[in-house]
Design an enzyme around this catalytic site. Structure first.
Site, PDB file in Angstrom:
ATOM      1  N   HIS A  22      34.206  40.862  35.139  1.00 13.04           N
ATOM      2  CA  HIS A  22      33.635  41.512  36.237  1.00 13.04           C
ATOM      3  C   HIS A  22      35.302  40.781  36.994  1.00 13.04           C
ATOM      4  O   HIS A  22      35.778  41.553  37.520  1.00 13.04           O
ATOM      5  CB  HIS A  22      33.098  40.510  37.800  1.00 13.04           C
ATOM      6  CG  HIS A  22      32.034  41.166  37.747  1.00 13.04           C
ATOM      7  ND1 HIS A  22      30.817  40.968  36.926  1.00 13.04           N
ATOM      8  CD2 HIS A  22      31.207  42.479  38.749  1.00 13.04           C
ATOM      9  CE1 HIS A  22      29.508  41.961  37.344  1.00 13.04           C
ATOM     10  NE2 HIS A  22      30.038  42.613  38.462  1.00 13.04           N
ATOM     11  N   GLY A  23      36.223  40.223  36.194  1.00 13.74           N
ATOM     12  CA  GLY A  23      37.402  39.683  36.386  1.00 13.74           C
ATOM     13  C   GLY A  23      37.831  38.440  36.008  1.00 13.74           C
ATOM     14  O   GLY A  23      36.877  37.779  35.321  1.00 13.74           O
TER      15      GLY A  23
END
Lengths: 479, 306
Positions: free
Chosen positions: A326-327
């Site tokens: 997700h990051g």
């Protein structure tokens, strides 16, 4: 281009018309899909088109090379490894390089060294995690001989770049999507109508529910003067619905839009907030990513058919990688670890597959026990979203401290009007999804009477046009 | 396919017809009420269309025949457009028009002369900057429609014209002796400080004043407009508080005054310049807005000069 931008209002009818006008020529139709998809993607930044073209071309060439190779031979394994390195290398360079280099430099500084580091400082290409994973799934499926490599480059490029799901999923499998580009497609009235309906429902979730929740949640969580316990609770609660409305809304729009073109995409959400435990939550949340990790990471690592320690390791690996997907931020890693910690007791106790059915399947309302289980799971998911939403672990810590310290609870003044709209529309969303929890999406079941059905459409349309608080981008674009 | 398109058209027809009819109704009604809001009452012969500074400074209860159409946070071209609307809504009724020109407006973007702007248009000018800044015409048209027909921003604008004075009796006027900046209350003190500093910075950071300032172009256009309507134009500059005046580069203020005076002389218009007027500190509720007492003092002075 965003689905909720005015440009898309012009783009979609034009592409729809062009696509079906070319209906008799499969290759031309696929070529048109590729061109339209590149326009859709390049609208944001045309320079990153090179990246998607390279990823597509390399994966297609890999398939061709693999078609004549001995299954699972050394050369085949080397090619697969190279393909994974290239695809994940692109992802790593754009998404994680600066983060990990920065962290390493911090560590070295803490040890007394003075490292000279060079950051790339490039913008993250929209949807890079999605199409990279899609290309990887093709590569691995071809290697495993689960799908025959295609010799048709246009169909393959269309599979990678198909615009409805290009930038935020669902992450399609080649086994599902690619064959659809290899055979002629006929216009289906019923499918098109259902597609429009699903798109409308998706727009409602995104523009009305998620965007209003976003305004209120940002107000509460970004405004230092509102950092009291009650405000933080409310902000996180609103973010919980914002992220669901945003991402599942995008998925509904993508799936509905694809149906207009005679393409069926996989389901991505199945009422996750009605899940009775965290295992069921993950079977219902971002299904395409969860199943991707299951098939290409968890099972190759041994899955749950191994010793206890390996199961613990596998669970943590899959959740931590999922968080990192997700990051590049420790908050996402912490979010993954939090869910792993919730999932492990279920897995080790053999209770992770207790709830494979739909809640209260043959009843209108859940039992008290089911309600309690749903609320408990929702509560855990909400705590997880607190980590996900925070910009840093420190910020998440502050929010958690506020949330448990009742002394910081104070009255909330001057809440934006979007808070009330968000509260009402979240209630509507939950109600509609509850009564459609057995269906493929929120408002799949509507009255048979045309006037009533159209009344629902008009109300949704009216809400989308008039109750959208300005154009907000999709959260998952950044992933 | 044909069946699908037919259904789609049937579906789209209903909201489209409703939206078009409702839009037409709202636009006509709003236009009428806007014109109504601009119509002068019996005995009103003098008008001023400017910003909040003027709105607070000129009290119609003290200056007979004055109708103060000023609203907060407007730019010169917006003021000019409203003036154009006022003159159109009151043919032959307006005798005098006060055209306020302020050095504080130098910092605003006023790149289009009045002649280019269409008169009905309040919608357009509310959104003019939106169009320019976003460069997304389609999105702007949709948001414009939504704002006008649904959010009734037009209505808000009309209300702001009708609301009259901006003074708020709940606010206690005063001056902070430690900083020299006016404040209205403890809550707004901080805001007032930064407000004066921002305003001074905006003026000071602009390129040096020249005779082709858009401000002066618009001023000249307004004078011509007023004369064409058969009224007498009077150019004025509202007073500034001492601290704000000192914060602004003196050379700029001098250049500004010189330019406006030259223009007024050339056009043969009276120029009432109160830039150097020293009003007591108690007359201000922040750096450039007079409070109720200040408005009374200034309006009496203005009436005498008039």
């Amino acid at each position: 281009m965003l689905f909720n931008s005015p440009e898309f209002l012009l783009f979609l009818p034009l592409v729809f018309a062009g696509y079906w006008l070319l209906g008799a020529h499969l290759r031309l139709q696929n070529l048109f899909v590729v061109a339209a998809s590149y326009v859709f993607y390049g609208w944001w930044d045309w320079r990153f088109l090179a990246l998607i073209i390279f990823t597509s071309a390399w994966s297609w060439i890999f398939g061709l090379l693999e078609s004549n190779a001995e299954p699972r031979s050394a050369a085949s394994k080397a090619r697969l490894a190279l393909s994974c390195v290239i695809n994940l290398g692109i992802l790593g360079a754009f998404k994680y390089y600066d983060f990990f280099v920065g962290q390493a430099a911090e560590l070295l500084r803490a040890c007394g060294f003075e490292p000279h580091v060079a950051f790339l400082q490039v913008a993250l290409p929209v949807g890079v995690s999605f199409y990279t994973f899609q290309a990887l799934s093709y590569t691995i499926d071809v290697y495993r001989r689960q799908i025959a490599p295609t010799r048709d480059p246009i169909a393959f490029f269309a599979f990678i770049s198909f615009f409805p799901q290009l930038v935020a999923g669902p992450i399609e499998r080649a086994t599902n999507l690619l064959p659809q580009f290899l055979r002629p497609r006929a216009f289906d009235y019923g499918e098109a109508v259902l597609g429009c309906r699903q798109m409308l429902w998706g727009f409602f979730k995104k523009c009305v529910v998620a965007d209003n929740c976003a305004v209120a949640a940002n107000f509460l969580l970004n405004n230092a003067s509102f950092h009291n316990g009650l405000g933080t609770w409310l902000g996180v609660l609103l973010f919980t619905f914002q992220i669901y409305g945003d991402f599942s809304g995008y998925s509904d729009i993508a799936i509905g839009c694809s149906r207009l073109f005679g393409i069926r995409l996989m389901r991505n959400f199945a009422c996750p907030y009605f899940a009775r435990d965290i295992a069921e939550f993950w079977r219902r949340w971002h299904i395409s990513l969860t199943t991707w990790f299951r098939d290409y990471l968890y099972i190759p690592l041994g899955g749950s058919r191994c010793g206890a320690w390996k199961r613990v390791r596998n669970t943590f690996v899959i959740f931590l990688v999922s968080g990192l997907w997700h990051g590049a931020n420790w908050t996402f890693v912490a979010w993954g670890a939090f869910h792993a910690a919730l999932f492990l007791p279920l897995l080790l106790g053999g209770r992770n597959r207790r709830h494979l059915d739909v809640v209260a399947e043959d009843r209108a309302l859940p039992s008290l026990r089911e309600l309690g289980e749903m609320l408990r799971t929702f509560f855990f998911a909400l705590l997880g979203w607190t980590l996900f939403r925070a910009q840093s672990i420190g910020e998440a810590g502050r929010w958690f401290r506020d949330m448990v310290d009742v002394r910081t609870f104070g009255a909330l003044h001057h809440l934006p009007r979007e808070t009330a709209i968000a509260a009402i529309t979240v209630a509507v969303l939950l109600l509609v999804e509850w009564f459609n929890r057995r269906e493929a999406y929120g408002c799949a079941r509507l009255p048979r009477m045309t006037s009533l059905r159209w009344g629902v459409y008009f109300v949704l349309l009216w809400l989308v046009v008039f109750y959208t608080p300005g154009s907000q981008t999709f959260i998952y674009f950044q992933f | 396919m044909r069946r699908f398109l037919k259904r789609l058209i049937q579906f789209a027809a209903i909201p489209t017809v409703i939206a078009v009819a409702w839009t037409a109704f709202v636009v006509v009604m709003e236009y009428r009420s806007y014109v109504g809001a601009l119509t002068l009452a019996e005995g009103e012969t003098m008008v001023v269309c400017s910003d909040s500074q003027t709105k607070d400074a000129l009290d119609p209860a003290i200056i007979p025949g004055l109708r103060n159409f000023s609203t907060a946070a407007t730019t010169c071209d917006q003021d000019a457009m409203r003036l154009k609307d006022v003159l159109a809504a009151n043919p032959g009724k307006v005798r005098r028009v006060l055209i306020d020109v302020s050095p504080l407006k130098i910092g605003y973007d006023i790149s289009r002369p009045v002649s280019e702007l269409n008169a009905a248009r309040v919608h357009t000018f509310i959104h003019f900057y939106h169009f320019k800044e976003n460069r997304r015409p389609l999105g702007s048209v949709l948001s414009l429609w939504r704002d006008v027909v649904f959010k009734r921003k037009f209505n808000e604008f009309r209300k702001s014209i009708l609301r009259g004075r901006r003074w708020q009796s709940s606010l206690v006027g005063g001056f902070d002796p430690s900083t020299g900046v006016g404040f209205v209350s403890r809550k707004l003190r901080k805001m007032a400080r930064s407000d004066a500093a921002d305003k001074a910075a905006r003026v000071n950071n602009r390129p040096p004043a020249t005779s082709d300032l858009p401000l002066l172009v618009i001023l000249e256009e307004q004078v011509k407009l007023v004369r064409a309507a058969g009224a007498e134009p009077i150019i004025t500059t509202m007073p500034l508080s001492g601290p704000l005046r000192e914060a602004i580069d003196q050379a700029r203020l001098t250049a500004f005054t010189r330019e406006v005076e030259a223009l007024a002389r050339r056009l043969g218009v009276v120029y009432l310049n109160y830039l150097e007027l020293d009003l007591p500190i108690e007359c201000w509720h922040d750096g450039n807005h007079l409070n109720r007492d200040g408005a009374e003092v200034f309006s009496k002075r203005f009436l005498r000069d008039l």
